[in-house]
Design a protein around this motif. Structure first.
Motif, PDB file in Angstrom:
ATOM      1  N   ARG A 193      94.265 -46.935  18.659  1.00  0.00           N
ATOM      2  CA  ARG A 193      93.526 -46.667  19.789  1.00  0.00           C
ATOM      3  C   ARG A 193      93.205 -45.150  20.342  1.00  0.00           C
ATOM      4  NH1 ARG A 193      95.858 -47.768  24.024  1.00  0.00           N
ATOM      5  NH2 ARG A 193      97.860 -48.516  23.082  1.00  0.00           N
ATOM      6  N   THR A 194      94.358 -44.250  20.151  1.00  0.00           N
ATOM      7  CA  THR A 194      94.430 -42.964  20.351  1.00  0.00           C
ATOM      8  C   THR A 194      93.266 -42.153  19.765  1.00  0.00           C
ATOM      9  OG1 THR A 194      96.801 -42.973  20.793  1.00  0.00           O
ATOM     10  CG2 THR A 194      96.004 -40.808  20.411  1.00  0.00           C
ATOM     11  N   SER A 197      90.034 -43.751  21.111  1.00  0.00           N
ATOM     12  CA  SER A 197      89.875 -43.057  22.766  1.00  0.00           C
ATOM     13  C   SER A 197      89.185 -41.696  22.565  1.00  0.00           C
ATOM     14  CB  SER A 197      90.967 -43.455  23.317  1.00  0.00           C
ATOM     15  OG  SER A 197      90.817 -42.956  24.552  1.00  0.00           O
ATOM     16  N   THR A 202      85.547 -47.220  18.144  1.00  0.00           N
ATOM     17  CA  THR A 202      86.122 -48.543  18.321  1.00  0.00           C
ATOM     18  C   THR A 202      87.625 -48.502  17.318  1.00  0.00           C
ATOM     19  OG1 THR A 202      84.967 -49.539  16.470  1.00  0.00           O
ATOM     20  CG2 THR A 202      84.186 -49.596  18.664  1.00  0.00           C
ATOM     21  N   LYS A 247      85.802 -45.568  34.740  1.00  0.00           N
ATOM     22  CA  LYS A 247      86.017 -46.307  33.599  1.00  0.00           C
ATOM     23  C   LYS A 247      85.093 -47.025  32.943  1.00  0.00           C
ATOM     24  CE  LYS A 247      90.839 -47.192  35.459  1.00  0.00           C
ATOM     25  NZ  LYS A 247      91.877 -48.066  35.808  1.00  0.00           N
ATOM     26  N   HIS A 252      84.806 -52.511  26.043  1.00  0.00           N
ATOM     27  CA  HIS A 252      86.222 -52.344  26.205  1.00  0.00           C
ATOM     28  C   HIS A 252      86.636 -51.294  27.247  1.00  0.00           C
ATOM     29  CE1 HIS A 252      84.919 -49.173  23.381  1.00  0.00           C
ATOM     30  NE2 HIS A 252      85.848 -48.361  23.885  1.00  0.00           N
ATOM     31  N   GLU A 254      87.900 -48.033  28.744  1.00  0.00           N
ATOM     32  CA  GLU A 254      88.138 -46.542  28.404  1.00  0.00           C
ATOM     33  C   GLU A 254      88.175 -45.885  29.599  1.00  0.00           C
ATOM     34  OE1 GLU A 254      89.489 -43.927  26.416  1.00  0.00           O
ATOM     35  OE2 GLU A 254      88.705 -45.574  25.167  1.00  0.00           O
ATOM     36  N   VAL A 418      92.180 -53.454  24.765  1.00  0.00           N
ATOM     37  CA  VAL A 418      91.276 -52.702  25.710  1.00  0.00           C
ATOM     38  C   VAL A 418      89.842 -53.651  25.620  1.00  0.00           C
ATOM     39  CG1 VAL A 418      92.205 -50.472  25.379  1.00  0.00           C
ATOM     40  CG2 VAL A 418      90.817 -51.450  23.649  1.00  0.00           C
TER      41      VAL A 418
END
Length: 426
Positions: A193-194, A197, A202, A247, A252, A254, A418
């Protein structure tokens, strides 16, 4: 066909006297009378980063499926696309072409690249930041407007520090989009995810390596279908206003708030990456100076921009009233996505507490996640959570932590936390 963008705002603009916070969900859709035209292949570049650490050899079919997936992605590239293949271990090395430059896809280079992929072997460690750094070097040397990477790993980033990975991501941010994938049962959902993001991509996990071929092909096809390279959400706010957050909430969650690039004191851009034919939702929260009963103000102007070109825009309004029937009405989209963002946070915080041995916090957070998933109809998330907790009562969020949980189940719940579902119009 030219891509057109539309924006639509969902909100309850009526505020009770003394209230200053305005919430709105902005739906942005890209399309046109026909499907948006794909970019010229010469304006597209793709890098595939394949984990070749020692663990990829156990079981043996894991690396075999990764090779098949990489070759499927290569076959999906149209003639003219620039591409490169990177082998990731405790360092990063070129698989194809042998020099640190990008090749141009055609029948000859695709055949040569697939031949090179068949020679990959599993040994060494995992240092994801070095893989990203090499990809960044390849992209920097190419003028393509659309730059996309796929990163595949089967393990945790054990051969570099979190600080080193963070530094690599900062160097790559804004230069290319990266989709991250875990395969097998020993990767970290938080790490995937890091990466996704920071690089506007994805993240997901595939416990069964057999799913890699379809996933790599789909990611590549999606990347080749992007029509506008760099799109930002631009917010103008009036004097005295303060943006609480921006956001992305669909497809998803973010948080874009800290990515603001100031255009002026009252105008900021929030990068959203490349767009094809798609639709996304954004939650905007703004504090404005309080107004008198009956007063109407513009709380924000939300525009979709590419460079200095405004592609679409809409208005977020505020109107003060002493009519409680008006001011207490909650817009369905705002309520839905507020719950979806809380759901993602509850899962991530609950799993972190569980990993840290704080069973009380883990039980409370994951119980709240189960409750929110049930309320919002998020069936996939509810099913993932049921692998981590025993659900006593979903309606009240009463759960018990499972004594034994497969590591991959917790990571799947994390990496997919997410993902959101869209509410019907309202």
């Amino acid at each position: 066909m030219t891509t057109t963008f539309t924006t639509e705002v969902y909100q309850n603009r009526f505020l009770p006297t003394g209230t200053t916070t305005v919430n709105a969900v902005v739906t942005v859709a890209a399309g046109g009378p026909a499907a948006p035209a794909a970019p010229d292949p010469s304006d597209v570049a793709q890098v595939l980063m394949v984990d070749c650490s020692g663990s990829m050899g156990s079981p043996r079919h894991k690396l075999a499926e990764a090779k098949k997936a990489t070759m499927a992605a290569i076959d999906t590239l149209p003639d003219g696309v620039a591409f490169g293949i990177v082998a990731g271990r405790a360092d990063a090395t070129m698989v194809y072409p042998p020099d640190p430059v990008l090749a141009v896809a055609d029948a000859r280079t695709r055949t040569a690249a697939k031949r090179a992929v068949t020679q990959l072997t599993a040994d060494g460690g995992t240092a994801i930041g070095t893989w990203l750094a090499l990809a960044n070097t390849l992209f920097i040397g190419h003028p393509a407007a659309f730059k996309h990477a796929i990163l595949l790993t089967d393990g945790k980033n054990e051969h570099e520090s979190p600080h080193q990975l963070a530094a690599a991501l900062r160097a790559c941010e804004g230069r290319f989009v990266c989709d991250s994938r875990g395969v097998g049962d020993d990767w970290s959902g938080t790490e995937l995810r890091t990466v996704a993001s920071a690089l506007l991509g994805t993240a997901d996990g595939l416990p069964d390596p057999a799913g890699l071929v379809d996933d790599f092909r789909t990611m590549t096809q999606t990347a080749m279908g992007k029509a506008v390279a760099a799109v930002s959400l631009r917010l103008w706010t009036p004097a005295g206003a303060r943006i609480r957050f921006v956001k992305q909430v669909f497809p998803h969650v973010e948080d874009l708030t800290d990515r603001r690039q100031d255009v002026s004191a009252r105008i900021g851009d929030y990068a959203t990456g490349a767009w094809g034919a798609e639709s996304r939702d954004f939650h905007v929260c703004v504090d404005v100076p309080a107004g008198a009963v009956g007063e109407e103000r513009l709380a924000a102007r939300v525009a979709v921009v590419s460079g200095d070109t405004v592609l679409s825009q809409s208005l977020v309004l505020a109107e003060w009233t002493d009519d409680e029937a008006l001011s207490t009405r909650i817009n369905a989209r705002v309520a839905h996505y507020s719950g979806q963002a809380e759901l993602a946070a509850a899962i991530q915080e609950g799993l972190a507490a569980r990993d840290g041995g704080d069973t009380e916090t883990a039980t409370a957070k994951l119980g709240r996640a189960v409750q929110l998933a049930a309320e919002s109809g998020h069936v996939d998330t509810a099913n993932l959570l049921a692998r981590v907790v025993d659900v006593v009562d979903a309606r009240t969020g009463t759960v018990r932590l499972k004594r034994s949980v497969a590591g991959v189940d917790a990571e799947l719940a994390d990496v997919r936390s997410v993902k959101t579902i869209r509410v019907t119009k309202g």
